[in-house]
Design a protein around this motif. Sequence first.
Motif, PDB file in Angstrom:
ATOM      1  N   GLN A  69       0.903  -1.649   4.250  1.00 18.47           N
ATOM      2  CA  GLN A  69       0.836  -1.930   2.814  1.00 18.47           C
ATOM      3  C   GLN A  69      -0.508  -2.569   2.451  1.00 18.47           C
ATOM      4  OE1 GLN A  69       2.959  -1.165   0.492  1.00 18.47           O
ATOM      5  NE2 GLN A  69       5.067  -1.645   1.000  1.00 18.47           N
ATOM      6  N   ALA A  70      -0.965  -3.458   3.313  1.00 19.65           N
ATOM      7  CA  ALA A  70      -2.244  -4.135   3.054  1.00 19.65           C
ATOM      8  C   ALA A  70      -3.401  -3.142   3.207  1.00 19.65           C
ATOM      9  CB  ALA A  70      -2.415  -5.313   4.013  1.00 19.65           C
ATOM     10  N   ALA A  71      -3.341  -2.325   4.244  1.00 20.32           N
ATOM     11  CA  ALA A  71      -4.450  -1.415   4.534  1.00 20.32           C
ATOM     12  C   ALA A  71      -4.591  -0.327   3.466  1.00 20.32           C
ATOM     13  CB  ALA A  71      -4.250  -0.777   5.904  1.00 20.32           C
ATOM     14  N   PHE A  72      -3.473   0.235   3.024  1.00 20.19           N
ATOM     15  CA  PHE A  72      -3.570   1.360   2.093  1.00 20.19           C
ATOM     16  C   PHE A  72      -3.607   0.938   0.631  1.00 20.19           C
ATOM     17  CE2 PHE A  72      -2.453   3.659   5.877  1.00 20.19           C
ATOM     18  CZ  PHE A  72      -3.165   4.845   5.728  1.00 20.19           C
ATOM     19  N   TYR A  73      -2.967  -0.166   0.293  1.00 23.05           N
ATOM     20  CA  TYR A  73      -2.823  -0.512  -1.132  1.00 23.05           C
ATOM     21  C   TYR A  73      -3.297  -1.923  -1.465  1.00 23.05           C
ATOM     22  CZ  TYR A  73       0.253   3.459  -0.381  1.00 23.05           C
ATOM     23  OH  TYR A  73       0.755   4.678   0.003  1.00 23.05           O
ATOM     24  N   GLY A  74      -3.703  -2.680  -0.460  1.00 28.34           N
ATOM     25  CA  GLY A  74      -4.097  -4.063  -0.721  1.00 28.34           C
ATOM     26  C   GLY A  74      -2.918  -4.924  -1.153  1.00 28.34           C
ATOM     27  N   ALA A 188      12.439  -2.354 -11.140  1.00 31.09           N
ATOM     28  CA  ALA A 188      12.029  -0.995 -10.755  1.00 31.09           C
ATOM     29  C   ALA A 188      12.403  -0.793  -9.290  1.00 31.09           C
ATOM     30  CB  ALA A 188      10.530  -0.814 -10.939  1.00 31.09           C
ATOM     31  N   ILE A 189      13.007   0.343  -9.026  1.00 33.37           N
ATOM     32  CA  ILE A 189      13.275   0.737  -7.640  1.00 33.37           C
ATOM     33  C   ILE A 189      12.406   1.972  -7.426  1.00 33.37           C
ATOM     34  CG2 ILE A 189      15.024   1.524  -5.992  1.00 33.37           C
ATOM     35  CD1 ILE A 189      17.116   0.069  -7.802  1.00 33.37           C
ATOM     36  N   THR A 190      11.464   1.877  -6.494  1.00 29.75           N
ATOM     37  CA  THR A 190      10.503   2.979  -6.356  1.00 29.75           C
ATOM     38  C   THR A 190      10.662   3.662  -5.007  1.00 29.75           C
ATOM     39  OG1 THR A 190       8.725   1.564  -5.490  1.00 29.75           O
ATOM     40  CG2 THR A 190       8.858   1.832  -7.883  1.00 29.75           C
ATOM     41  N   ASP A 191      10.862   4.956  -5.068  1.00 34.24           N
ATOM     42  CA  ASP A 191      11.041   5.784  -3.868  1.00 34.24           C
ATOM     43  C   ASP A 191       9.709   6.472  -3.609  1.00 34.24           C
ATOM     44  OD1 ASP A 191      11.497   7.903  -2.153  1.00 34.24           O
ATOM     45  OD2 ASP A 191      13.346   8.554  -3.127  1.00 34.24           O
ATOM     46  N   GLU A 192       9.034   6.023  -2.542  1.00 34.20           N
ATOM     47  CA  GLU A 192       7.672   6.480  -2.270  1.00 34.20           C
ATOM     48  C   GLU A 192       7.589   7.199  -0.921  1.00 34.20           C
ATOM     49  OE1 GLU A 192       4.919   3.245  -3.268  1.00 34.20           O
ATOM     50  OE2 GLU A 192       6.349   2.487  -4.746  1.00 34.20           O
ATOM     51  N   VAL A 193       8.641   7.924  -0.579  1.00 32.29           N
ATOM     52  CA  VAL A 193       8.674   8.542   0.759  1.00 32.29           C
ATOM     53  C   VAL A 193       7.551   9.558   0.968  1.00 32.29           C
ATOM     54  CG1 VAL A 193      11.166   8.161   1.058  1.00 32.29           C
ATOM     55  CG2 VAL A 193      10.361  10.376   0.262  1.00 32.29           C
ATOM     56  N   TYR A 194       7.007  10.098  -0.129  1.00 34.35           N
ATOM     57  CA  TYR A 194       5.910  11.067   0.011  1.00 34.35           C
ATOM     58  C   TYR A 194       4.551  10.425  -0.256  1.00 34.35           C
ATOM     59  CZ  TYR A 194       9.835  14.222   0.079  1.00 34.35           C
ATOM     60  OH  TYR A 194      11.020  14.837   0.425  1.00 34.35           O
ATOM     61  N   GLU A 195       4.450   9.109  -0.031  1.00 34.78           N
ATOM     62  CA  GLU A 195       3.218   8.383  -0.365  1.00 34.78           C
ATOM     63  C   GLU A 195       1.975   8.970   0.299  1.00 34.78           C
ATOM     64  OE1 GLU A 195       3.004   4.340   1.414  1.00 34.78           O
ATOM     65  OE2 GLU A 195       4.849   4.846   2.452  1.00 34.78           O
ATOM     66  N   HIS A 196       2.130   9.588   1.459  1.00 31.63           N
ATOM     67  CA  HIS A 196       0.948  10.145   2.146  1.00 31.63           C
ATOM     68  C   HIS A 196       0.780  11.643   1.923  1.00 31.63           C
ATOM     69  CE1 HIS A 196      -0.416   6.480   3.926  1.00 31.63           C
ATOM     70  NE2 HIS A 196       0.815   6.195   4.306  1.00 31.63           N
ATOM     71  N   LEU A 197       1.517  12.185   0.981  1.00 32.49           N
ATOM     72  CA  LEU A 197       1.376  13.614   0.672  1.00 32.49           C
ATOM     73  C   LEU A 197       0.922  13.781  -0.768  1.00 32.49           C
ATOM     74  CD1 LEU A 197       4.367  15.294   2.528  1.00 32.49           C
ATOM     75  CD2 LEU A 197       1.924  15.610   2.946  1.00 32.49           C
ATOM     76  N   VAL A 198      -0.298  13.390  -1.024  1.00 33.47           N
ATOM     77  CA  VAL A 198      -0.878  13.518  -2.363  1.00 33.47           C
ATOM     78  C   VAL A 198      -2.140  14.367  -2.236  1.00 33.47           C
ATOM     79  CG1 VAL A 198      -1.909  12.277  -4.298  1.00 33.47           C
ATOM     80  CG2 VAL A 198       0.089  11.340  -3.150  1.00 33.47           C
ATOM     81  N   PHE A 199      -2.101  15.547  -2.863  1.00 30.77           N
ATOM     82  CA  PHE A 199      -3.229  16.487  -2.778  1.00 30.77           C
ATOM     83  C   PHE A 199      -4.214  16.280  -3.914  1.00 30.77           C
ATOM     84  CE2 PHE A 199       0.749  18.613  -1.433  1.00 30.77           C
ATOM     85  CZ  PHE A 199       0.525  18.575  -0.068  1.00 30.77           C
ATOM     86  N   GLY A 201      -5.189  13.510  -7.114  1.00 30.85           N
ATOM     87  CA  GLY A 201      -4.930  12.168  -7.618  1.00 30.85           C
ATOM     88  C   GLY A 201      -4.728  11.222  -6.451  1.00 30.85           C
ATOM     89  N   VAL A 202      -4.226  10.027  -6.764  1.00 33.56           N
ATOM     90  CA  VAL A 202      -3.982   9.034  -5.720  1.00 33.56           C
ATOM     91  C   VAL A 202      -2.595   8.450  -5.908  1.00 33.56           C
ATOM     92  CG1 VAL A 202      -6.319   8.250  -5.163  1.00 33.56           C
ATOM     93  CG2 VAL A 202      -5.170   7.323  -7.179  1.00 33.56           C
ATOM     94  N   HIS A 203      -2.036   7.969  -4.815  1.00 32.67           N
ATOM     95  CA  HIS A 203      -0.744   7.298  -4.919  1.00 32.67           C
ATOM     96  C   HIS A 203      -0.970   5.831  -5.249  1.00 32.67           C
ATOM     97  CE1 HIS A 203       3.353   6.215  -4.402  1.00 32.67           C
ATOM     98  NE2 HIS A 203       3.052   5.319  -3.488  1.00 32.67           N
ATOM     99  N   GLN A 204      -0.404   5.404  -6.360  1.00 33.94           N
ATOM    100  CA  GLN A 204      -0.528   4.010  -6.786  1.00 33.94           C
ATOM    101  C   GLN A 204       0.862   3.404  -6.855  1.00 33.94           C
ATOM    102  OE1 GLN A 204      -3.211   2.465  -7.090  1.00 33.94           O
ATOM    103  NE2 GLN A 204      -4.801   3.553  -8.185  1.00 33.94           N
ATOM    104  N   PRO A 205       1.208   2.522  -5.943  1.00 39.48           N
ATOM    105  CA  PRO A 205       2.549   1.926  -6.007  1.00 39.48           C
ATOM    106  C   PRO A 205       2.756   1.141  -7.311  1.00 39.48           C
ATOM    107  CG  PRO A 205       1.553   1.535  -3.854  1.00 39.48           C
ATOM    108  CD  PRO A 205       0.470   2.093  -4.747  1.00 39.48           C
ATOM    109  N   LEU A 206       3.890   1.362  -7.942  1.00 45.86           N
ATOM    110  CA  LEU A 206       4.207   0.682  -9.212  1.00 45.86           C
ATOM    111  C   LEU A 206       4.214  -0.841  -9.034  1.00 45.86           C
ATOM    112  CD1 LEU A 206       5.093   1.299 -12.196  1.00 45.86           C
ATOM    113  CD2 LEU A 206       7.453   1.047 -11.390  1.00 45.86           C
TER     114      LEU A 206
END
Length: 380
Positions: A69-74, A188-199, A201-206
Motif C-alpha cells: 500500500q505504501a509503495a504503490f499508493y503512498g 465506502a467499501i471499495t473492491d480493488e481486486v483488479y488494482e494491477h490491471l489498468v491499461f 489511466g491509473v488506479h487511485q484508491p478512494l
Amino acid sequence: MREFGETIFAAMSALAERTGAINLGQGFPDTDGPAVVAEAAIQAIRDGHNQYPPGPGIAPLRAAIAAHQAAFYGLRFDPDTEVLVTAGATEAIAASLLALLEVGDEVVTFEPYYDSYAASIAMAGGVRRVVTLRPPAYDFDDGELRAAIGPRTRAILLNSPHNPTGKVFADHELRLIAELCVEHDLIAITDEVYEHLVFEGVHQPLIGYPGMRDRTVQISSAGKTFSFTGWKIGWVCAQPALLAAVRTTKQFLTYVNGAPFQHAIAAALDLPRSYYDEYLADMATKRNRLCAGLDAAGFNVFEPAGTYFVTADIRPLGFHDGAAFCLELPERCGVVAVPTVVFYDNVEEGRHLVRFAFCKRLEVLDEAVERLSGLRGGKR
Ligand code: PMP
Ligand code: GLN
C-alpha cells in the motif's frame, strides 16, 4: 437466499465442462502465477505452516500488505490494527457488509455489479440501490448517483477497476463519490481486486481522497494479481474501529484460512516491480487480441480500460437476448461467455451485452475468435 440460485460463473464453467467449449466465462487465468510463489507455498507446507494461522492473518503477510500500500499508493496502514487477511475478497466484502449494516440500511452500488454484492447485501439485511453505468464508456449520471442516496443510505460499494465493464473510475468520478460520502456521512467499501490491471489511466484508491481515510474499507485480493485464484487470500485495510468490526464478523465466517498460502502471498508481495509490469503487458496483449478478434467477428466491442474482461453488444450480429445467446453459444460455436444481464436490476440496460474473459493463452483466444467468426451471417 433461494432467489440467488447458483452463481453465473459456476453455471457457465459447468456448461463449458459439459460441452467441451472454450471457457471465456469465469474469470480465472489458464496459466498459474510465478513458480517461485508456488514453491513458497510448497515450502510453507513442508515447514509445517499447516495449522490455524492467527485470526488477523500472519504477521509477515500483514506487513507485506502494508508495504504494498505504501509503495504503490503512498498509503500508510498499521499492520497490527489496520490490516486483516480474509478468505479472498469475497469474504472481505461479505464480512464488511455484515459488520457495518443494520437491517434495512441501504447500499449504493453501480450496475452491472459483481454477483456477490447483491447476495451479500441481502445476507446483511441491507437493501441495494443501483446507479447504471452505460456503454460505450460506462459513464454514470451524477444526478442518478445523488438520487440513489437517501436517509437510509449507509454505504457506497465501489468496484474499480470494474467487473464486468472494465471501467476504471476517473479522478473526477472518485472525487464526486468521496464528496458525497463526506456530505452524507457514508462508509465506502471499495473492491480493488483488479488494482494491477489498468491499461489506461491509473488506479487511485478512494481511501486516498479527502475525508475518506477514516470512512473507507479497502478490499483487495491476491487471486487476480498473482494468478492464484484458487488460494483465496484477500485482505481488508481500514482504520482501527472499522477494521475491528470487520474482524469480529470474519471470525465467525471462516475464522481463518489458507495458512501456507498466506506465507506464499507474503513472498509474492515481495516480487519486484517488473513482475507487475510484465503481468500488465501480457494482459494488455491478450486484451488487444480478443478485442480485435471480437470486433472482426462483428460484435460491438467496448474496449476495457482495466480488468481482464471485455463486454460486447451482440445486436450487430442480429441477436438481442444475451442470456439466450450465451446458453446457445457452446453448441453454436464452442465458446462460453457470460450474459451481463444477470448483473443488472434494470435488465433492459444489459439485455444485449455479454462478457468475455481474456485471461487465457493467446492460442486459446485465437481459437475462440476463429469459432466466433462463424456467427456473422450464420443462422439465428
Ligand atoms: N470482486 C470482484 C469484482 C471480482 O471479480 C472477484 C472475482 N475474483 C472478487 C471480488 C472475488 O475475489 P476472490 O476470489 O479473492 O474472493
Ligand atoms: N471473479 C470471477 C469472475 O468474475 C469469478 C469468481 C467466481 O466464480 N465467484 O468471473
